[in-house]
Design an enzyme around this catalytic site. Structure first.
Site, PDB file in Angstrom:
ATOM      1  N   GLU A   1     -11.990  -4.153   6.178  1.00 23.23           N
ATOM      2  CA  GLU A   1     -10.603  -3.437   7.356  1.00 23.23           C
ATOM      3  C   GLU A   1     -10.537  -2.000   6.993  1.00 23.23           C
ATOM      4  O   GLU A   1     -10.240  -2.096   5.377  1.00 23.23           O
ATOM      5  CB  GLU A   1      -9.870  -4.806   7.409  1.00 23.23           C
TER       6      GLU A   1
ATOM      7  N   CYS B   1      -2.770   1.712   7.091  1.00 23.92           N
ATOM      8  CA  CYS B   1      -3.365   1.775   7.709  1.00 23.92           C
ATOM      9  C   CYS B   1      -3.609   2.572   9.295  1.00 23.92           C
ATOM     10  O   CYS B   1      -4.469   3.044   9.753  1.00 23.92           O
ATOM     11  CB  CYS B   1      -4.160   0.372   7.656  1.00 23.92           C
TER      12      CYS B   1
HETATM   13  P1  NAD Z   1      -9.688   1.519  -2.021  1.00 25.02           P
HETATM   14  O1  NAD Z   1     -11.137   1.664  -1.205  1.00 25.02           O
HETATM   15  O2  NAD Z   1      -9.429   2.448  -3.562  1.00 25.02           O
HETATM   16  O3  NAD Z   1      -9.145   0.480  -3.041  1.00 25.02           O
HETATM   17  C1  NAD Z   1      -8.797  -1.202  -2.093  1.00 25.02           C
HETATM   18  C2  NAD Z   1     -10.021  -2.100  -3.681  1.00 25.02           C
HETATM   19  O4  NAD Z   1     -10.807  -2.157  -4.119  1.00 25.02           O
HETATM   20  C3  NAD Z   1      -8.753  -2.251  -5.484  1.00 25.02           C
HETATM   21  O5  NAD Z   1      -9.032  -3.690  -5.289  1.00 25.02           O
HETATM   22  C4  NAD Z   1     -10.169  -1.613  -5.347  1.00 25.02           C
HETATM   23  O6  NAD Z   1      -9.820  -1.738  -7.117  1.00 25.02           O
HETATM   24  C5  NAD Z   1     -11.447  -1.924  -5.227  1.00 25.02           C
HETATM   25  N1  NAD Z   1     -12.401  -0.983  -5.510  1.00 25.02           N
HETATM   26  C6  NAD Z   1     -12.119   0.572  -5.472  1.00 25.02           C
HETATM   27  N2  NAD Z   1     -14.004  -0.047  -5.522  1.00 25.02           N
HETATM   28  C7  NAD Z   1     -14.249  -0.351  -5.853  1.00 25.02           C
HETATM   29  C8  NAD Z   1     -16.192  -1.150  -6.185  1.00 25.02           C
HETATM   30  N3  NAD Z   1     -16.755  -0.441  -5.648  1.00 25.02           N
HETATM   31  N4  NAD Z   1     -16.071  -2.583  -5.573  1.00 25.02           N
HETATM   32  C9  NAD Z   1     -15.536  -3.577  -5.829  1.00 25.02           C
HETATM   33  N5  NAD Z   1     -14.522  -3.080  -4.656  1.00 25.02           N
HETATM   34  C10 NAD Z   1     -13.970  -1.938  -5.467  1.00 25.02           C
HETATM   35  O7  NAD Z   1      -8.438   1.463  -1.067  1.00 25.02           O
HETATM   36  P2  NAD Z   1      -6.671   1.804  -1.811  1.00 25.02           P
HETATM   37  O8  NAD Z   1      -6.332   3.019  -1.833  1.00 25.02           O
HETATM   38  O9  NAD Z   1      -6.484   0.616  -2.350  1.00 25.02           O
HETATM   39  O10 NAD Z   1      -6.654   1.587   0.396  1.00 25.02           O
HETATM   40  C11 NAD Z   1      -5.323   2.418   1.392  1.00 25.02           C
HETATM   41  C12 NAD Z   1      -6.904   2.448   2.884  1.00 25.02           C
HETATM   42  O11 NAD Z   1      -6.769   1.117   2.786  1.00 25.02           O
HETATM   43  C13 NAD Z   1      -7.009   3.500   2.884  1.00 25.02           C
HETATM   44  O12 NAD Z   1      -8.094   3.724   3.502  1.00 25.02           O
HETATM   45  C14 NAD Z   1      -6.130   2.188   3.535  1.00 25.02           C
HETATM   46  O13 NAD Z   1      -6.713   3.272   5.444  1.00 25.02           O
HETATM   47  C15 NAD Z   1      -7.048   0.933   3.644  1.00 25.02           C
HETATM   48  N6  NAD Z   1      -6.500   0.456   4.396  1.00 25.02           N
HETATM   49  C16 NAD Z   1      -7.111  -0.773   5.882  1.00 25.02           C
HETATM   50  C17 NAD Z   1      -6.658  -1.361   6.470  1.00 25.02           C
HETATM   51  C18 NAD Z   1      -6.927  -2.079   7.458  1.00 25.02           C
HETATM   52  O14 NAD Z   1      -6.176  -3.640   7.605  1.00 25.02           O
HETATM   53  N7  NAD Z   1      -7.347  -1.617   8.178  1.00 25.02           N
HETATM   54  C19 NAD Z   1      -4.972  -2.151   6.238  1.00 25.02           C
HETATM   55  C20 NAD Z   1      -4.491  -1.685   4.735  1.00 25.02           C
HETATM   56  C21 NAD Z   1      -5.285  -0.962   4.117  1.00 25.02           C
END
Ligand code: NAD
Length: 514
Positions: free
Chosen positions: A234, A268
């Site tokens: 997502e 998002c």
């Molecule tokens: P992010 O990708 O920076 O981090 C998300 C999670 O992934 C965190 O827990 C982080 O520690 C972890 N992570 C980071 N690198 C990783 C790796 N290499 N392997 C495994 N895990 C890793 O995202 P964010 O800044 O926390 O969230 C914002 C983003 O999320 C925005 O792009 C937003 O649009 C999206 N989002 C999407 C939805 C949806 O339903 N489509 C909902 C909410 C947020």
């Protein structure tokens, strides 16, 4: 071992310190999860549902406390924490405990073809094992909670890695599961950054359910592909709201206002692109500005949760200024730099700018115009993302036609964003917004193996199947006649039926199966 400092983004005050989970401890985390899952998978669905009812009770009782923690650590108004995270979470439990008995019940398969009816098939839904849930900071409660409920209800163990920016909310959420009496180790919350998330995948969970950015989603998919671990992704969005010329301006501006600025635009599916019909554009923008000025940034909009976002806002605004776009409102940070003031951007060339193309994830809306419905659809689809789009109009049937052409997972007509919190309807994206579906029955099916069991319909044995050895001319004739039945109309089929039956009898009489 260092600690995660859980910080209030509004005041900078440290709310809590949580020890990071050592990466070296992950093998034991997964071993404990596997042991817990063995027992949990044998617990009846009825008992699992009972635990979920306790969980809902505990959450209901601790609602204000949870809202306060979300408000303090994530920075959104407490009312949003309740309305957009906690109430939907309790609704989500209510929905899944209702549908789970039906959806997870063994399903009998009916064969259409009478030649297949000597056997019968059942689909059984079994837990996958230990699954990983990796979540973001913007809706730190609801997004993870939905996954945990579905995964646990389906009989899995969960290793949950919340965002490092909202670990306190996650710790409090974990407490709710403990208080509700879930077995020890069936849910393990681990705290850390991206390196911990990546290390989790190397433990080969049965599934990775990830919500977050496109870049991380791609990295996770690449890593998971080495082990062929299924992923549900997502990811981000750059959602368009299309305002048709017949739209009621008061209604349309209110929809855009909430769609663009709830949770300070850190959603998002927030409205980041406004496509307004040129005939109403100036009246619409004027009205939107008036309403935006009436909002209180302090109580209605919330703050920017993480520092990284502020750099993105700066980059997008610098690009807008370089292109001489019009900053109709906002465009700068509050004096204490805890938030970007609500911002509207438009002007010649806006569609080529970063603020219109890339995910800003903040209180910013880029506005453009269109002349025809066709142009609006093309503009809305001209994006790498495909999460949600909205259409505002009084012509619902036209909006439904437009909806069919929009390349997104969800279209809301005369609404925006809210279905992310509705359990009955599927939630997910296409294109760069990812794949897989949360909520609805799909939310449960993301966490089960669908196993098909095929057995003789009558008795222990059955006659040897049509396709077994030895291959022969009688067999060939029979299958040929069977194949012929797929062509022609009803009358043709009726006329061909005696030949099919004759080839079958010849086959059975002359060719005993090996
Ligand atoms: P992010 O990708 O920076 O981090 C998300 C999670 O992934 C965190 O827990 C982080 O520690 C972890 N992570 C980071 N690198 C990783 C790796 N290499 N392997 C495994 N895990 C890793 O995202 P964010 O800044 O926390 O969230 C914002 C983003 O999320 C925005 O792009 C937003 O649009 C999206 N989002 C999407 C939805 C949806 O339903 N489509 C909902 C909410 C947020």
């Amino acid at each position: 071992m260092s600690n995660i400092l859980c910080r209030n983004p509004r005041t900078g005050v440290i709310l809590n310190e949580i020890p990071k989970t050592p990466i070296e401890s992950l093998p034991q985390v997964f071993e404990r999860a596997a042991r817990a899952q063995q027992l949990w998978s044998k617990v009846s669905l009825k008992q699992r549902i009972r635990k979920m009812i306790h969980l809902r009770e505990v959450l209901c009782r601790r609602l204000d406390e949870m809202a306060q923690v979300i408000h303090e650590e994530n920075g959104k108004p407490a009312i949003e924490a309740i309305a957009c995270e906690l109430v939907p979470s309790m609704e989500l439990i209510s929905y899944y405990i209702k549908i789970a008995p039906k959806k997870l019940k063994n399903k009998k398969v009916k064969f259409r073809n009478p030649f297949m009816n000597y056997r019968k098939s059942t689909v059984v839904y079994q837990p996958m094992g230990t699954v990983a849930v990796i979540s973001p900071w913007n809706y730190p409660f609801l997004l993870a909670f939905g996954d945990l409920v579905c995964a646990l209800l389906a009989g899995n163990a969960v290793v949950f890695k919340p965002s490092e920016h909202t670990s306190f909310v996650a710790q409090k959420m974990h407490e709710l599961f403990e208080e509700a009496g879930f077995p020890v180790d069936i849910l393990q919350t681990v705290y850390g950054e991206g390196d911990l998330g990546a290390a989790i995948i190397d433990q080969k969970p049965a599934k990775v359910s990830f919500t977050g950015s496109v870049a991380t989603g791609k990295a996770i998919m690449k890593q998971a592909s080495q082990y062929l671990i299924p992923v549900c992704l997502e990811l981000g969005g750059k959602d368009a709201m299309i305002i048709l010329p017949d739209a009621n301006l008061d209604y349309a501006t209110s929809a855009a206002l909430w769609g663009g600025f709830t949770n300070s635009g850190q959603a998002c599916a927030s409205t980041e692109r406004l496509l307004v019909h040129e005939s109403i554009a100036s009246a619409f923008v004027g009205r939107l500005k008036e309403k935006l000025e009436l909002l209180s940034v302090e109580t209605d909009i919330g703050v920017c949760t993480i520092e990284k976002q502020k750099h993105i806002y700066e980059e997008h605004l610098a690009d807008a200024k370089k292109r001489n776009l019009e900053i109709l409102l906002g465009g700068e940070f509050s004096s204490d730099r805890t938030r970007l003031l609500p911002t509207l951007v438009s002007g010649q060339g806006v569609e080529d700018s970063k603020i219109y193309i890339e995910e800003t994830f903040g209180p910013v809306i880029a506005i453009t115009t269109f002349k025809s419905v066709r142009e609006a659809i093309e503009k809305a689809n001209r994006s790498p993302y495909g999460l949600l789009a909205s259409v505002i109009t009084e012509n619902i049937s036209l909006a439904e036609e437009i909806a069919l052409e929009l390349q997104v997972g969800t279209v809301t007509i005369n609404e925006v964003l809210f279905t992310a919190g509705v359990p009955e309807t599927p939630w997910g994206g296409m294109k760069d917004s990812g794949f897989g579906r949360k909520h609805s029955e799909n939310g449960l099916y993301e966490y089960v193996n669908q196993k098909h069991i095929n057995r003789p319909r009558y008795g222990i044995l059955t006659f040897k199947s049509w396709w077994w050895y030895p291959y022969s001319n009688y067999q060939k004739q029979f299958f040929h006649a069977w194949g012929d039945m797929y062509g022609g109309g009803m009358l043709d089929k009726l006329l061909k039926l005696p030949h099919l039956l004759w080839t079958m009898l010849q086959f059975l009489k002359n060719e005993p199966r090996l």
